[in-house]
Design a protein around this motif. Structure first.
Motif, PDB file in Angstrom:
ATOM      1  N   GLY A  96       0.804  -1.216   0.000  1.00  9.05           N
ATOM      2  CA  GLY A  96       0.000   0.000   0.000  1.00  9.05           C
ATOM      3  C   GLY A  96       0.835   1.262   0.000  1.00  9.05           C
ATOM      4  N   GLN A  97       2.163   1.139  -0.174  1.00 15.77           N
ATOM      5  CA  GLN A  97       3.031   2.310  -0.205  1.00 15.77           C
ATOM      6  C   GLN A  97       3.128   2.841  -1.630  1.00 15.77           C
ATOM      7  OE1 GLN A  97       6.405   0.203   1.337  1.00 15.77           O
ATOM      8  NE2 GLN A  97       6.127   0.996   3.417  1.00 15.77           N
ATOM      9  N   ALA A  98       3.254   4.166  -1.755  1.00 13.11           N
ATOM     10  CA  ALA A  98       3.296   4.796  -3.075  1.00 13.11           C
ATOM     11  C   ALA A  98       4.630   4.515  -3.753  1.00 13.11           C
ATOM     12  CB  ALA A  98       3.062   6.294  -2.958  1.00 13.11           C
ATOM     13  N   ILE A  99       4.569   3.957  -4.957  1.00 14.49           N
ATOM     14  CA  ILE A  99       5.757   3.815  -5.808  1.00 14.49           C
ATOM     15  C   ILE A  99       5.993   5.115  -6.569  1.00 14.49           C
ATOM     16  CG2 ILE A  99       6.727   2.558  -7.759  1.00 14.49           C
ATOM     17  CD1 ILE A  99       5.016   0.186  -6.941  1.00 14.49           C
ATOM     18  N   VAL A 100       4.892   5.655  -7.125  1.00 11.47           N
ATOM     19  CA  VAL A 100       4.923   6.941  -7.820  1.00 11.47           C
ATOM     20  C   VAL A 100       3.719   7.744  -7.339  1.00 11.47           C
ATOM     21  CG1 VAL A 100       4.909   8.111 -10.039  1.00 11.47           C
ATOM     22  CG2 VAL A 100       5.964   5.858  -9.846  1.00 11.47           C
ATOM     23  N   HIS A 101       3.925   8.991  -6.958  1.00  8.56           N
ATOM     24  CA  HIS A 101       2.820   9.849  -6.515  1.00  8.56           C
ATOM     25  C   HIS A 101       3.263  11.306  -6.645  1.00  8.56           C
ATOM     26  CE1 HIS A 101      -0.518  11.476  -4.201  1.00  8.56           C
ATOM     27  NE2 HIS A 101      -1.067  10.271  -4.219  1.00  8.56           N
ATOM     28  N   PRO A 102       2.393  12.204  -7.139  1.00  9.60           N
ATOM     29  CA  PRO A 102       2.803  13.610  -7.275  1.00  9.60           C
ATOM     30  C   PRO A 102       3.071  14.292  -5.938  1.00  9.60           C
ATOM     31  CG  PRO A 102       0.463  13.328  -7.765  1.00  9.60           C
ATOM     32  CD  PRO A 102       1.044  11.970  -7.657  1.00  9.60           C
ATOM     33  N   ASP A 103       2.531  13.738  -4.832  1.00 11.34           N
ATOM     34  CA  ASP A 103       2.771  14.297  -3.501  1.00 11.34           C
ATOM     35  C   ASP A 103       4.054  13.683  -2.941  1.00 11.34           C
ATOM     36  OD1 ASP A 103       0.756  14.605  -0.443  1.00 11.34           O
ATOM     37  OD2 ASP A 103       2.749  15.354  -0.972  1.00 11.34           O
ATOM     38  N   ALA A 104       5.119  14.508  -2.861  1.00 13.55           N
ATOM     39  CA  ALA A 104       6.415  13.987  -2.413  1.00 13.55           C
ATOM     40  C   ALA A 104       6.362  13.457  -0.989  1.00 13.55           C
ATOM     41  CB  ALA A 104       7.472  15.091  -2.519  1.00 13.55           C
ATOM     42  N   ALA A 105       5.440  13.953  -0.164  1.00 16.94           N
ATOM     43  CA  ALA A 105       5.359  13.507   1.227  1.00 16.94           C
ATOM     44  C   ALA A 105       4.939  12.041   1.333  1.00 16.94           C
ATOM     45  CB  ALA A 105       4.382  14.391   1.996  1.00 16.94           C
ATOM     46  N   LEU A 106       4.338  11.489   0.261  1.00 13.93           N
ATOM     47  CA  LEU A 106       3.889  10.109   0.294  1.00 13.93           C
ATOM     48  C   LEU A 106       4.917   9.143  -0.276  1.00 13.93           C
ATOM     49  CD1 LEU A 106       0.180  10.578  -0.877  1.00 13.93           C
ATOM     50  CD2 LEU A 106       1.044  10.335   1.447  1.00 13.93           C
ATOM     51  N   MET A 107       6.103   9.654  -0.676  1.00 13.26           N
ATOM     52  CA  MET A 107       7.129   8.820  -1.291  1.00 13.26           C
ATOM     53  C   MET A 107       8.206   8.451  -0.287  1.00 13.26           C
ATOM     54  SD  MET A 107       6.148   8.411  -4.410  1.00 13.26           S
ATOM     55  CE  MET A 107       7.653   7.784  -5.116  1.00 13.26           C
TER      56      MET A 107
END
Length: 805
Positions: free
Chosen positions: A214-225
């Motif tokens: 459930g972790q972000a591999i790619v996401h526009p929000d840098a806080a979720l990377m």
């Protein structure tokens, strides 16, 4: 004088009353039609919304397919290198130069790495390392015998976020023992980032990907990377996306409307198969539903027209016979406007159908499609084709009323044409368990000059109706020549269709050829639009005949018509054209195709059809962009739509023909417009051919073959035995397939041992360039190399190596 007035007032009174009755009927009919139109609008809006959501979902599918294809190719490359004798040796001093060369050749990999069973490793970036990766999940799966693609991680040797594609190393091709080590190629996350970030569906939309946790591999929000200092937070705990993240982790797919950050958004999500990831696209609600505004506006216009029509109908009661003639002229104008409206709406419906049928054809040509999914794709294609038939029925009626339908006769082998009709009808009859009898007379002409499409449409409609309304007994289809005019070389041919079905009541015989009129049992009326017989009769009349019918209720019906058909002498050329199998490529150098269309689904269909065949397909979204790319790339052929923003297809063709360096480029005009005037106009503007939408694969490939002078390469047999038989046959045809020298064969065997299929393809091109006598050998070599089967390729090369000695 009084007597004349008195006698004259009687018909006038009856005329006024008749007009009142007619207007009352029209008013009542308008109200009923309006009610039906309202519910039809609601149903159409729901269908349109479903189609728009499906279009958004296909955007995610496109991204998933692109990532899947890229990962699959990388996995095959890793497995191929791992199976070379160099890697199997586990000797880093021997393997390092080879792996360094492979990194430079392939470019996609950051480094290659060989790992011992104890977790120690050496790679092409740092050489031998003192670190240990025994705890890595991808290593543990590979040493257990499973090829896998890891989640992104921070490399212990380079400190860079990477994805590992790992596979076990065995001592030989037979994996019947434990692995002796693990080989993996590491790629950066950049390519996945680029693909995911390129996915858009209107303004403020964005895509993201998550892993199995459930972790972000790619996401526009840098806080979720993830970073080196801190792992990424799981989206399973995110208040906005937890529900969707849970579905994605469980490998589900779909599109849902959610409230994210206080606004309504659609989220389309789809899992990958090559890796344990999922991809999602977040779309503002208005990006999808704003496209329904046109339908809403049309509904308001129709409602306004309805109210206006009712008002006008009741207010024209004061007008007399002279005004009635003006009303008739206005009604005829309105009828033409209706035809134009139906034609335009049919055009809009055919555009998304192009995407549906085109993608279905692409999937049906896929070798890896499971049988169950292939069955579902078949259903999609059949339903799409049925919908296209209904749209074409409405369109045909509109074109006939607008006097825009034209016949296009061609030479045809008449017995084969009739037999094809009979075979289709025989299948339908067998499904209903009734007898179908086809009786062609012996005096029929061999070759005829007819419009094949329209005559087939007429016959299938008449025989189809007979089968539809016959539950027991038989349906007979008879064709005979009742006269032959030697001077004009014309045959008078009579077509009979007779059934033992339910029959037609005498009172209903005059209604069956009216548009939207259906007679008989109610349960059978739902099986069509009520346009079939109306169109069929008008088509027959355009061909110079007329349909006759006689029927008795409960006993059956007979339909027949006669046509004057010219005899043809040039039918042989049409009759000898046959398919040689599935096309998988073409000979000689690659060709560049420029696809210009403002609709992504149309571009995707062409790109996915042609790229697997070896074409280089470049896309442009409008005429202005297409002109710039045409000047820069100088393509071999341009496929362009007509209706586009900024610069339409007609203007683009004009610019192409006026630009000296590309004025001779071949141009195919592709449009959903089916009016012959648009087709003629596009060809007069400078187009070489016209391709109607939805695109049919065979028609597209035939046009490419003709315009680019292509020689197709067809599907080879898949089994080893079949290939061996082909090789044996080739040995007896030395004038067709000539092998190169023993030195070149040895070089090819070395490349095959290394699994260097790209090197084999380059050497095949060099062989053909050096001497045309090696062309057939080079083509055979290319086809085997593209199958990525080292054993079959080695068998082919060793056979010619023995002969050269």
């Amino acid at each position: 004088m009084q007597r004349w007035r008195r006698f004259d007032s009687i018909p006038l009174k009856y005329a006024v009353n008749s007009n009142l009755i007619i207007r009352f009927i029209l008013g009542s009919t308008t109200i009923l039609v309006s009610i039906c139109a309202y519910y039809t609008y609601i149903a159409a809006r729901n269908i349109a919304l479903t189609d728009l959501k499906q279009s958004a979902f296909q955007t995610v599918q496109r991204g998933v397919d692109e990532i899947e294809e890229w990962l699959h190719v990388r996995k095959v490359e890793v497995q191929t290198i791992a199976n070379t004798s160099t890697v199997r040796s586990l000797d880093w001093s021997v393997a390092e130069p080879y792996l360094q060369a492979e990194v430079q050749r392939i470019h996609e990999f950051f480094f290659f790495q060989i790992v011992s069973p104890d977790g120690s490793f050496a790679n092409t970036k740092v050489g031998r390392s003192t670190k240990n990766i025994k705890d890595r999940d991808f290593f543990q799966k590979a040493i257990a015998g499973q090829t896998n693609i890891s989640d992104p991680f921070i490399s212990r040797s380079t400190g860079i976020p990477l994805i590992a594609i790992a596979t076990p190393i065995y001592t030989s091709f037979q994996a019947n023992h434990s692995p002796i080590g693990v080989f993996h190629g590491n790629v950066k996350v950049d390519r996945i980032n680029n693909i995911v970030n390129s996915l858009r569906y209107g303004q403020n939309s964005y895509a993201f990907a998550i892993n199995s946790q459930g972790q972000a591999i790619v996401h526009p929000d840098a806080a979720l990377m993830s970073t080196v200092e801190k792992p990424a937070p799981s989206l399973l705990q995110n208040p906005n996306l937890s529900a969707i993240a849970k579905q994605m982790v469980n490998k589900q797919q779909g599109i849902e409307l959610l409230e994210i950050d206080g606004t309504q958004k659609y989220v389309a999500y789809l899992p990958l198969h090559e890796a344990n990831w999922s991809l999602a696209l977040v779309i503002p609600r208005e990006n999808i539903e704003s496209r329904l505004r046109l339908l809403d506006v049309i509904a308001l216009i129709v409602a306004g027209l309805t109210i206006t029509m009712i008002t006008v109908l009741w207010r024209v009661q004061a007008f007399e016979q002279a005004q009635l003639k003006k009303s008739q002229a206005a009604a005829e104008t309105a009828n033409l406007a209706k035809s134009e409206f139906l034609a335009n709406m049919s055009h809009e419906l055919r555009t998304p159908l192009n995407g549906i049928l085109g993608c279905a054809q692409i999937l049906l040509r896929s070798k890896g499609l499971p049988e169950k999914e292939q069955h579902h794709v078949n259903i999609i294609e059949q339903c799409g084709s049925h919908l296209l038939t209904l749209i074409n029925d409405i369109l045909d009626l509109s074109k006939i009323e607008a006097r825009k339908l034209e016949l296009h006769p061609d030479d045809v082998y008449f017995p084969s044409f009739l037999q094809g009709i009979a075979e289709i009808c025989q299948i339908r009859a067998e499904q209903k368990n009734i007898l179908f009898v086809y009786e062609p007379a012996i005096n029929l002409p061999t070759g005829v000059h007819i419009d094949v499409k329209r005559l087939r449409q007429v016959l299938l409609n008449l025989v189809g109706n007979a089968l539809k309304f016959t539950d027991a007994g038989q349906v007979s289809f008879k064709v005979e020549a009742i006269a032959h005019h030697q001077q004009t070389k014309n045959y008078c041919v009579r077509f009979w269709i007779q059934d033992t079905g339910i029959g037609i009541a005498p009172a209903e015989l005059n209604k069956i050829f009216l548009p939207f009129e259906q007679v008989g049992e109610k349960k059978r009326q739902t099986e069509g639009t009520g346009l079939g017989l109306a169109i069929t009769r008008q088509l027959v009349q355009m061909m110079g005949g007329d349909i006759q019918v006689k029927s008795q209720l409960g006993e059956g019906s007979t339909f027949w018509f006669e046509l004057e058909i010219p005899e043809a002498d040039e039918w042989v050329q049409s009759a000898t054209t046959a398919s040689a199998g599935q096309i998988i490529g073409f000979e000689n150098s690659p060709r560049t195709i420029l696809m210009v269309d403002d609709r992504w689904e149309n571009r995707t269909v062409i790109t996915n059809l042609l790229q697997p065949l070896g074409f280089n397909v470049v896309e442009a979204t409008n005429g202005k962009e297409g002109l710039a790319k045409a000047i820069a790339l100088k393509p071999d052929l341009v496929i362009t739509d007509l209706l586009m923003p900024e610069m339409d297809g007609f203007e683009l063709i004009q610019h192409l023909r006026q630009t000296p360096e590309i004025q001779d480029v071949k141009i195919i005009v592709s449009s959903a417009s089916v009016f012959e005037t648009d087709q003629h106009r596009s060809l007069e503007a400078g187009g070489n051919d016209f391709l109607s939408k939805p695109v049919q694969v065979d028609e597209l490939l035939n046009q490419l073959e003709h315009l680019l002078s292509l020689t197709w390469i067809y599907q080879l047999p898949q089994t080893q035995a079949a290939i061996t038989n082909n090789l044996a046959t080739a040995n007896h045809q030395t004038d067709v397939l000539i092998p190169p020298s023993a030195e070149v064969l040895q070089e090819l065997i070395i490349l095959a041992n290394k699994g260097n299929f790209n090197g084999i393809l380059k050497l095949a091109d060099q062989l053909e360039t050096s001497d045309k006598k090696f062309a057939n050998f080079a083509n055979q070599l290319r086809q085997l190399a593209r199958q990525f089967d080292e054993d079959i390729l080695m068998s082919f090369l060793h056979q010619y190596e023995v002969e050269s000695k």
